[in-house]
Design a protein around this motif. Structure first.
Motif, PDB file in Angstrom:
ATOM      1  N   ARG A 102      23.947 -14.446  -0.691  1.00  0.00           N
ATOM      2  CA  ARG A 102      23.417 -13.943   0.589  1.00  0.00           C
ATOM      3  C   ARG A 102      22.306 -12.944   0.319  1.00  0.00           C
ATOM      4  O   ARG A 102      22.394 -12.131  -0.610  1.00  0.00           O
ATOM      5  N   ILE A 103      21.255 -13.008   1.116  1.00  0.00           N
ATOM      6  CA  ILE A 103      20.189 -12.010   1.096  1.00  0.00           C
ATOM      7  C   ILE A 103      20.017 -11.499   2.514  1.00  0.00           C
ATOM      8  O   ILE A 103      19.903 -12.288   3.456  1.00  0.00           O
ATOM      9  N   TRP A 104      20.029 -10.188   2.669  1.00  0.00           N
ATOM     10  CA  TRP A 104      19.741  -9.566   3.965  1.00  0.00           C
ATOM     11  C   TRP A 104      18.446  -8.784   3.809  1.00  0.00           C
ATOM     12  O   TRP A 104      18.386  -7.806   3.038  1.00  0.00           O
ATOM     13  N   ALA A 105      17.416  -9.198   4.509  1.00  0.00           N
ATOM     14  CA  ALA A 105      16.103  -8.567   4.396  1.00  0.00           C
ATOM     15  C   ALA A 105      15.803  -7.809   5.688  1.00  0.00           C
ATOM     16  O   ALA A 105      15.593  -8.420   6.741  1.00  0.00           O
ATOM     17  N   VAL A 106      15.793  -6.495   5.600  1.00  0.00           N
ATOM     18  CA  VAL A 106      15.535  -5.662   6.775  1.00  0.00           C
ATOM     19  C   VAL A 106      14.057  -5.293   6.793  1.00  0.00           C
ATOM     20  O   VAL A 106      13.558  -4.639   5.873  1.00  0.00           O
ATOM     21  N   ARG A 107      13.347  -5.689   7.866  1.00  0.00           N
ATOM     22  CA  ARG A 107      11.923  -5.425   8.001  1.00  0.00           C
ATOM     23  C   ARG A 107      11.622  -4.554   9.218  1.00  0.00           C
ATOM     24  O   ARG A 107      10.511  -4.062   9.360  1.00  0.00           O
ATOM     25  N   THR A 146       0.834  -1.216   0.000  1.00  0.00           N
ATOM     26  CA  THR A 146       0.000   0.000   0.000  1.00  0.00           C
ATOM     27  C   THR A 146       0.862   1.257   0.000  1.00  0.00           C
ATOM     28  O   THR A 146       0.561   2.235   0.693  1.00  0.00           O
ATOM     29  N   GLY A 147       1.944   1.215  -0.770  1.00  0.00           N
ATOM     30  CA  GLY A 147       2.801   2.376  -0.928  1.00  0.00           C
ATOM     31  C   GLY A 147       3.798   2.606   0.183  1.00  0.00           C
ATOM     32  O   GLY A 147       4.555   3.575   0.150  1.00  0.00           O
ATOM     33  N   VAL A 148       3.848   1.715   1.173  1.00  0.00           N
ATOM     34  CA  VAL A 148       4.757   1.876   2.311  1.00  0.00           C
ATOM     35  C   VAL A 148       5.853   0.820   2.234  1.00  0.00           C
ATOM     36  O   VAL A 148       5.560  -0.377   2.123  1.00  0.00           O
ATOM     37  N   PRO A 149       7.142   1.230   2.298  1.00  0.00           N
ATOM     38  CA  PRO A 149       8.223   0.236   2.298  1.00  0.00           C
ATOM     39  C   PRO A 149       8.142  -0.641   3.544  1.00  0.00           C
ATOM     40  O   PRO A 149       8.103  -0.145   4.661  1.00  0.00           O
ATOM     41  N   VAL A 150       8.101  -1.965   3.332  1.00  0.00           N
ATOM     42  CA  VAL A 150       8.015  -2.893   4.455  1.00  0.00           C
ATOM     43  C   VAL A 150       9.248  -3.788   4.545  1.00  0.00           C
ATOM     44  O   VAL A 150       9.504  -4.383   5.598  1.00  0.00           O
ATOM     45  N   THR A 151      10.001  -3.899   3.464  1.00  0.00           N
ATOM     46  CA  THR A 151      11.222  -4.714   3.466  1.00  0.00           C
ATOM     47  C   THR A 151      12.228  -4.097   2.506  1.00  0.00           C
ATOM     48  O   THR A 151      11.871  -3.681   1.407  1.00  0.00           O
ATOM     49  N   VAL A 152      13.478  -4.032   2.937  1.00  0.00           N
ATOM     50  CA  VAL A 152      14.581  -3.631   2.058  1.00  0.00           C
ATOM     51  C   VAL A 152      15.553  -4.798   2.009  1.00  0.00           C
ATOM     52  O   VAL A 152      16.011  -5.269   3.048  1.00  0.00           O
ATOM     53  N   ALA A 153      15.838  -5.263   0.799  1.00  0.00           N
ATOM     54  CA  ALA A 153      16.692  -6.445   0.631  1.00  0.00           C
ATOM     55  C   ALA A 153      17.993  -6.078  -0.055  1.00  0.00           C
ATOM     56  O   ALA A 153      17.999  -5.425  -1.095  1.00  0.00           O
ATOM     57  N   ALA A 154      19.096  -6.494   0.562  1.00  0.00           N
ATOM     58  CA  ALA A 154      20.432  -6.335  -0.012  1.00  0.00           C
ATOM     59  C   ALA A 154      20.946  -7.714  -0.393  1.00  0.00           C
ATOM     60  O   ALA A 154      20.567  -8.724   0.216  1.00  0.00           O
ATOM     61  N   PHE A 155      21.820  -7.753  -1.405  1.00  0.00           N
ATOM     62  CA  PHE A 155      22.275  -9.031  -1.950  1.00  0.00           C
ATOM     63  C   PHE A 155      23.792  -9.100  -2.015  1.00  0.00           C
ATOM     64  O   PHE A 155      24.476  -8.094  -2.228  1.00  0.00           O
ATOM     65  N   ASP A 156      24.304 -10.306  -1.860  1.00  0.00           N
ATOM     66  CA  ASP A 156      25.707 -10.593  -2.137  1.00  0.00           C
ATOM     67  C   ASP A 156      25.726 -11.634  -3.246  1.00  0.00           C
ATOM     68  O   ASP A 156      24.933 -12.583  -3.229  1.00  0.00           O
ATOM     69  N   ILE A 157      26.604 -11.445  -4.215  1.00  0.00           N
ATOM     70  CA  ILE A 157      26.629 -12.300  -5.398  1.00  0.00           C
ATOM     71  C   ILE A 157      27.985 -12.967  -5.512  1.00  0.00           C
ATOM     72  O   ILE A 157      29.028 -12.309  -5.416  1.00  0.00           O
ATOM     73  N   THR A 158      27.973 -14.277  -5.725  1.00  0.00           N
ATOM     74  CA  THR A 158      29.204 -15.057  -5.869  1.00  0.00           C
ATOM     75  C   THR A 158      29.089 -15.955  -7.085  1.00  0.00           C
ATOM     76  O   THR A 158      28.121 -16.725  -7.203  1.00  0.00           O
ATOM     77  N   ASP A 159      30.047 -15.850  -7.991  1.00  0.00           N
ATOM     78  CA  ASP A 159      30.083 -16.705  -9.186  1.00  0.00           C
ATOM     79  C   ASP A 159      28.765 -16.679  -9.953  1.00  0.00           C
ATOM     80  O   ASP A 159      28.253 -17.720 -10.404  1.00  0.00           O
TER      81      ASP A 159
END
Length: 325
Positions: free
Chosen positions: A311-316, A293-306
């Motif tokens: 890795r996924i870090w999901a901040v809620r 509903t237009g409100v940020p509820v999760t921010v996800a950062a990623f780590d990439i290998t090969d």
């Protein structure tokens, strides 16, 4: 850095010693003092992993500066160095107490994610508006990459301070010694230890274009509920960690394995109809923001290998998402 008194953690701020600046001199003018704030915020965020705590630490340093008499201020050879010493000691104390606080934290603790001023795709150009203060003062580079910040969490407070101040901000060990209360030689060893931790834990980042494409395909697979595509994009040994801080519902332990992560993500998608995924820059790298509903509820950062997401870090935790609203 002039510190007439013996430096050390938990002691009073440095005595305003050293060669005196002329009364009303340019180095101690209010404008110059205020201009130091951006640099101090950048240092404090990397030390603490929280823009709110960084703001508090810098504000406390300024409070102590303005509590000095005019004569004491004019006796400080370098107000910027004085403020750095005081802010560094405050951060060191915060790091020490944070360990005890995080033992009581509900679920894993992830550093606070930061937005960029712009977008790495078209679409919502400026849609996130200008990030909130103090996040808008933090320069996004590889030293605020989420994978980097997570490794910093494994360091002792003294290691983290020595490593960040020397390797990231190029402060000499003599000045760092005044902050951590160790000898310059000991600070050199602390920074070296921190450097080894970083080298052991981090892998070279793929080209930016490759990161953008991989995160975009991940987003599309999630939106289409294509579990096979999700599994193909995830490293078989991938880990997803979520931080709700006990304020919102989320998994309390890391989800391990690409297939398990894919299944969990589809489970979440089924429970939250109307969730909108947006491609955004998270701590200087391609990431995703989930809005409801237009409100940020999760921010996800990623780590990439090969070529796969490892890795996924999901901040809620909503307290860590204020810069995104």
């Amino acid at each position: 850095m002039s510190t007439g008194a013996e430096p050390g953690r938990g002691r009073s701020e440095p005595h305003p010693g050293g060669p005196a600046s002329p009364p009303g001199g340019p180095e101690s003018s209010p404008g110059v003092i205020v201009d130091e704030r951006r640099r101090l915020i950048n240092v404090a965020y990397r030390l603490l992993g929280s823009s709110a705590e960084a703001e508090d630490a810098v504000q406390e340093a300024y409070t102590r500066w303005f509590a000095l008499s005019r004569q004491q201020q004019e006796a400080v050879a370098s107000p910027g160095a004085w403020l750095t010493t005081v802010a560094g000691r405050i951060c060191l104390d915060v790091l020490g107490s944070a360990r005890a606080r995080r033992e009581r934290y509900v679920g894993p603790w992830i550093p606070e994610p930061l937005p960029d001023r712009g977008e790495w795709i078209g679409g919502r150009a400026g849609g996130g508006a200008e990030p909130a203060d103090p996040a808008d003062q933090i320069v996004l580079d590889e030293s605020v990459d989420m994978a980097f910040l997570v490794v910093l969490e494994s360091m002792t407070p003294a290691e983290r301070v020595a490593f960040i101040l020397h390797d990231v901000f190029r402060y000499p060990f003599a000045e760092i010694a005044a902050i951590v209360g160790r000898t310059p030689a000991a600070c050199r060893q602390l920074a070296s230890s921190g450097r080894r931790r970083i080298r052991a834990a981090r892998t070279p980042a793929p080209p930016a274009a490759g990161q953008v494409g991989l995160v975009r395909r991940f987003k599309e697979a999630w939106e289409s509920k294509d579990i096979e595509a999700l599994v193909a994009l995830l490293d078989p040994d991938a880990t997803m960690t979520a931080d709700g801080g006990g304020l919102v519902g989320t998994v309390l332990r890391p989800v391990e394995g690409g297939k398990s992560i894919a299944q969990y993500l589809l489970h979440i998608a089924g429970k939250a109809p109307g969730l909108v995924l947006l491609e955004r820059t998270v701590n200087g790298r391609p990431g995703l923001v989930a809005e409801h509903t237009g409100v940020p509820v999760t921010v996800a950062a990623f780590d990439i290998t090969d070529g796969r997401i490892s890795r996924i870090w999901a901040v809620r935790n909503p307290e860590k998402l204020r810069a995104w609203t």
